[in-house]
Design an enzyme around this catalytic site. Sequence first.
Site, short mmCIF file in Angstrom:
data_model
loop_
_atom_site.label_atom_id
_atom_site.label_comp_id
_atom_site.label_asym_id
_atom_site.label_seq_id
_atom_site.Cartn_x
_atom_site.Cartn_y
_atom_site.Cartn_z
N ASP A 7 3.59 -1.61 -1.08
CA ASP A 7 4.35 -1.71 0.16
C ASP A 7 5.81 -1.79 -0.26
OD1 ASP A 7 4.88 -2.08 2.93
OD2 ASP A 7 5.08 -4.23 2.57
N GLU A 68 3.12 3.25 0.99
CA GLU A 68 3.42 3.40 2.41
C GLU A 68 4.43 4.53 2.59
OE1 GLU A 68 5.91 0.77 5.28
OE2 GLU A 68 3.86 0.00 5.25
N ASP A 141 4.12 -8.73 2.78
CA ASP A 141 4.23 -7.52 1.96
C ASP A 141 3.03 -7.40 1.01
OD1 ASP A 141 7.30 -6.91 2.55
OD2 ASP A 141 7.08 -9.04 2.08
#
Length: 179
Positions: A7, A68, A141
């Site tokens: 992330d 991501e 996160d």
Amino acid sequence: MRVLGVDPGLTRCGVGVVEGVAGRPLAMVAVGVVRTPPDADLGHRLVAIEQGVEEWLDLHQPEYVAVERVFSQHNVRTVMGTAQASAVAMLCAARRGIPVALHTPSEVKAAVTGSGRADKAQVGAMVTRLLRLDAPPRPADAADALALAICHIWRAPAQNRLQQAVALQAARASKGRSA
């Protein structure tokens, strides 16, 4: 299948490793965050992220890296930092020949919670449940990195079949033109 989920972020880059196959219980291998000081020079922050990701790759030997996909946000500065951290993670994986998959936030949320509009608390709760953890990983996160890895494990078989079908169709079309 062992997947490192990333992330991306300049201050906090979530990292998480999940192992398993679609249709079977999954297991968390490790979870954490690569942190950089907000007041540090951008170049130094990117190097710190690279070193952190490289350390995770060395330690956990994933077969895939799921990152991501950066999407447009209202805050251009935030999206730029996220894109830069994302590129570092992709570069580290590519350097080692590890396949990289990009997943949008809504794709990850839908895979893990059933809704592409789920909030961070819902994602954390489902990650906790799916990986049979005692508590949601913190910060968010870290939970998001695990969600990325889960999403990839569940979606990879279908994506691979689709890619093979497209490649086969292209090969047939190419053969038809050369005949």
